[in-house]
Scaffold this motif. Structure first.
Motif, mmCIF file in Angstrom:
data_model
loop_
_atom_site.group_PDB
_atom_site.id
_atom_site.type_symbol
_atom_site.label_atom_id
_atom_site.label_comp_id
_atom_site.label_asym_id
_atom_site.label_seq_id
_atom_site.Cartn_x
_atom_site.Cartn_y
_atom_site.Cartn_z
ATOM 1 N N ARG A 95 40.092 44.028 41.276
ATOM 2 C CA ARG A 95 38.725 44.411 41.225
ATOM 3 C C ARG A 95 37.741 44.340 42.431
ATOM 4 O O ARG A 95 36.705 45.130 42.522
ATOM 5 C CB ARG A 95 38.392 43.340 40.092
ATOM 6 C CG ARG A 95 36.742 43.631 39.532
ATOM 7 C CD ARG A 95 36.709 44.885 39.184
ATOM 8 N NE ARG A 95 37.493 45.645 37.968
ATOM 9 C CZ ARG A 95 37.596 46.480 37.579
ATOM 10 N NH1 ARG A 95 36.844 47.721 38.093
ATOM 11 N NH2 ARG A 95 38.362 46.906 36.505
ATOM 12 N N VAL A 96 38.132 43.230 43.287
ATOM 13 C CA VAL A 96 37.003 42.962 44.458
ATOM 14 C C VAL A 96 37.266 44.508 45.315
ATOM 15 O O VAL A 96 36.214 44.968 45.694
ATOM 16 C CB VAL A 96 37.594 41.960 45.399
ATOM 17 C CG1 VAL A 96 36.755 41.947 46.628
ATOM 18 C CG2 VAL A 96 37.110 40.701 44.543
ATOM 19 N N LEU A 98 38.382 47.570 44.260
ATOM 20 C CA LEU A 98 37.410 48.648 43.484
ATOM 21 C C LEU A 98 36.010 48.610 43.431
ATOM 22 O O LEU A 98 35.310 49.616 43.415
ATOM 23 C CB LEU A 98 38.110 48.532 42.049
ATOM 24 C CG LEU A 98 39.441 48.892 41.918
ATOM 25 C CD1 LEU A 98 39.959 48.646 40.577
ATOM 26 C CD2 LEU A 98 39.597 50.667 42.088
ATOM 27 N N ASP A 99 35.532 47.336 43.445
ATOM 28 C CA ASP A 99 33.895 47.402 43.588
ATOM 29 C C ASP A 99 33.528 47.660 44.861
ATOM 30 O O ASP A 99 32.138 48.183 45.060
ATOM 31 C CB ASP A 99 33.440 45.700 43.188
ATOM 32 C CG ASP A 99 33.799 45.416 41.703
ATOM 33 O OD1 ASP A 99 34.013 46.314 40.832
ATOM 34 O OD2 ASP A 99 33.703 44.097 41.470
ATOM 35 N N LEU A 100 34.371 47.667 45.777
ATOM 36 C CA LEU A 100 33.835 48.398 47.358
ATOM 37 C C LEU A 100 34.133 49.672 47.439
ATOM 38 O O LEU A 100 34.115 50.320 48.532
ATOM 39 C CB LEU A 100 34.428 47.296 48.220
ATOM 40 C CG LEU A 100 33.859 46.084 48.300
ATOM 41 C CD1 LEU A 100 34.554 45.078 49.274
ATOM 42 C CD2 LEU A 100 32.467 46.092 48.655
ATOM 43 N N GLY A 104 42.278 49.278 44.455
ATOM 44 C CA GLY A 104 42.694 47.968 43.762
ATOM 45 C C GLY A 104 43.863 47.876 43.267
ATOM 46 O O GLY A 104 44.144 48.506 42.188
ATOM 47 N N SER A 259 39.765 53.062 38.233
ATOM 48 C CA SER A 259 38.339 52.543 38.278
ATOM 49 C C SER A 259 37.952 51.900 36.917
ATOM 50 O O SER A 259 36.983 51.273 36.912
ATOM 51 C CB SER A 259 37.597 53.416 38.740
ATOM 52 O OG SER A 259 37.512 54.577 37.818
ATOM 53 N N THR A 262 42.276 47.829 35.169
ATOM 54 C CA THR A 262 43.115 47.488 36.096
ATOM 55 C C THR A 262 44.394 47.017 35.379
ATOM 56 O O THR A 262 44.486 46.451 34.412
ATOM 57 C CB THR A 262 42.848 46.702 37.181
ATOM 58 O OG1 THR A 262 42.909 45.508 36.646
ATOM 59 C CG2 THR A 262 41.506 47.053 37.976
ATOM 60 N N THR A 425 33.365 46.594 55.879
ATOM 61 C CA THR A 425 34.272 46.513 54.507
ATOM 62 C C THR A 425 35.013 45.504 54.512
ATOM 63 O O THR A 425 35.158 44.699 53.581
ATOM 64 C CB THR A 425 34.785 47.869 54.321
ATOM 65 O OG1 THR A 425 33.711 48.836 54.166
ATOM 66 C CG2 THR A 425 35.266 47.650 52.806
ATOM 67 N N ARG A 428 33.295 42.112 54.070
ATOM 68 C CA ARG A 428 33.015 42.038 52.729
ATOM 69 C C ARG A 428 34.305 41.796 51.713
ATOM 70 O O ARG A 428 34.121 41.082 50.709
ATOM 71 C CB ARG A 428 32.345 43.539 52.275
ATOM 72 C CG ARG A 428 30.885 43.603 52.990
ATOM 73 C CD ARG A 428 30.446 44.834 52.574
ATOM 74 N NE ARG A 428 30.038 44.836 51.043
ATOM 75 C CZ ARG A 428 29.509 45.770 50.645
ATOM 76 N NH1 ARG A 428 29.453 47.157 51.314
ATOM 77 N NH2 ARG A 428 28.973 46.030 49.213
ATOM 78 N N GLY A 432 34.573 38.598 49.342
ATOM 79 C CA GLY A 432 34.368 38.695 47.847
ATOM 80 C C GLY A 432 35.956 37.945 47.381
ATOM 81 O O GLY A 432 35.669 37.397 46.290
ATOM 82 N N ARG A 436 36.053 34.566 44.598
ATOM 83 C CA ARG A 436 36.859 34.793 43.223
ATOM 84 C C ARG A 436 38.172 33.958 43.141
ATOM 85 O O ARG A 436 38.546 33.804 42.062
ATOM 86 C CB ARG A 436 36.863 36.231 42.944
ATOM 87 C CG ARG A 436 35.658 36.933 42.845
ATOM 88 C CD ARG A 436 35.718 38.227 41.776
ATOM 89 N NE ARG A 436 36.674 38.033 40.819
ATOM 90 C CZ ARG A 436 36.846 39.191 39.814
ATOM 91 N NH1 ARG A 436 36.358 40.301 40.223
ATOM 92 N NH2 ARG A 436 37.675 39.060 38.910
#
Length: 448
Positions: A95-96, A98-100, A104, A259, A262, A425, A428, A432, A436
């Motif tokens: 998820r981390v 995919l959010d960017l 994922g 997206s 998952t 990225t 980040r 991220g 988590r």
């Protein structure tokens, strides 16, 4: 023989035990010790195994423990399939990224780096305890990302740790079946890293049958990988790619396809339901496991099959089995001195030109009572070798980051990966994942 299974409360452990039940040759595994950090999961899997063993003569004894040293002491073989951070960690891996806007996925891309960074310190501690308590044991590693973890554990155990994966043998089995050949009678020219490799040839009776397969539309349609990648692309490559290369060759499509929910998020629900059902109705443990396994197998890489309209997985292929057969064959070859050849994750040496000697690669090997010997491969064309070199550099940087706790090196590993598009990225991503996943934050504590 005594087999220690690390991650013994894991859902796929019954596959290994089922393979042991079918093995009647001597010497055989007489005791299986399941180790896990979760007592509840160990109890659930023990219920499944006992029901699997019903009706078998002298099935391997089953012991469970939450103490690693107890599991390892006097082991002949150690099968490692741990998941540091559990499925919650896996969902964060996916998820981390995919959010960017990135891929994922559990083992490929940034998710695989995250998984490796938090797993390597644990795997190294396991290797140290094996060296102390069972120095003659062979460690068979299925913990993902398998190539990276095997390479890290080699720093302690050397050649006595071997990585396995069922993706290559599945590809070879499907290619042989499409040609009407017995998979046991073909010699594959397969080369790569774990979850990144190509079948470049399939020799039968002295001649390569793969060009004929690539030229035959009807035969190609019987191979799941060819349906996923498309006949034109596999012909362009002149090879059948490992299924995980879909994430490299069709990155945009992959990100779009996963997206939503998952794979990890789907498995959390499946497995939570399974373990809860076994706690409530232990007498139905095996039936619940069989039902959940079918759901799990059918949904494997579903996003790629759905996006490419490749169709459902072949029922016969599902029944053929996977990594449990590889693990058993490897143990049998070493313990009984039964010579065989297998595709394994091992130290390269000079087998794959263009890669470091200490790099773990996934290639055909000769196996017998003396151990494992990698077989030399033909030189790789640049379109394959370049990708392998870059991903191997990422893996080795991640290993150094995890063993030193260096955030700077962790960022470098993310930034070097071909599926990550900028250094910003990469930073980040690390931030991220650390936010988590507590295990990753503990492994990489410093500032980037």
């Amino acid at each position: 023989m005594r087999l220690a299974v690390l991650g013994g409360g894991g859902f796929r452990v019954p596959l290994v035990y089922g393979a042991l039940l079918r093995d009647t040759a001597k010497p055989r595994v007489e005791q299986v010790v399941l180790y896990d950090v979760s007592q509840d999961r160990l109890e659930a899997i023990r219920h499944v195994l006992r029901q699997l063993a019903a009706g078998h003569d002298e099935p391997p004894d089953i012991q469970i423990t939450t103490d690693l040293d107890t599991a390892l002491r006097d082991a002949t073989f150690v099968f490692s399939a741990i998941r540091v951070g559990g499925l919650a960690g896996r969902t964060a891996d996916e998820r981390v990224a995919l959010d960017l806007g990135l891929l994922g996925q559990e083992t490929t891309g940034p998710g695989g780096i995250s998984y490796g960074l938090r797993t390597i310190p644990v795997a190294m501690r396991v290797a140290e305890r094996v060296a102390a308590l069972a120095p003659q044991a062979w460690v068979i590693n299925f913990t993902n990302p398998a190539g990276m973890i095997t390479e890290a554990m080699r720093h302690v155990l050397g050649d006595r740790v071997i990585g396995i994966c069922d993706s290559p043998i599945g590809l070879i089995r499907r290619a042989a079946a499409a040609l009407g050949l017995d998979p046991a009678r073909v010699s594959p020219d397969y080369v790569g890293l774990n979850h990144l490799g190509w079948l470049r040839g399939l020799v039968h009776d002295g001649s390569d049958a793969l060009p004929g397969l690539l030229a035959d539309d009807a035969a190609l349609r019987q191979v799941e990988e060819a349906r996923i990648f498309g006949a034109d692309w596999v012909r362009t490559l002149g090879a059948l790619p490992n299924e995980y290369l879909y994430y490299y060759y069709f990155t945009r499509e992959s990100v779009a396809a996963i997206s939503g929910q998952t794979r990890g998020e789907s498995l959390v629900r499946q497995q939570d339901d399974f373990y809860a059902a076994v706690r409530a109705r232990p007498g139905d443990a095996l039936a619940e496991w069989v039902r959940t396994r079918r759901l799990r197998d059918e949904s494997y890489m579903a996003e790629a099959r759905d996006a490419t309209e490749a169709g459902e997985r072949d029922a016969a292929d599902l029944e053929a089995g996977g990594y449990e057969g590889i693990a058993l064959a490897l143990m049998a070859a070493i313990a009984r001195g039964e010579p065989t050849s297998m595709i394994l994750n091992v130290r390269n040496g000079a087998a794959v030109p263009g890669l470091p000697a200490d790099a773990v690669v996934e290639i055909p090997c000769a196996v017998d009572g003396s151990g494992v010997r990698p077989l030399a491969t033909r030189p790789l064309p640049g379109r394959f070798l370049g990708l392998m070199q870059q991903v191997k550099a990422v893996e080795q940087t991640a290993i150094e980051a995890a063993t030193t706790g260096s955030a700077r090196l962790a960022v470098e590993a993310f930034a070097l990966h071909p599926l990550v598009d900028s250094v910003t990225t990469a930073r980040r991503l690390l931030d991220g994942y650390r936010a988590r996943i507590p295990e990753l934050a503990a492994a990489i504590p410093g500032s980037s």
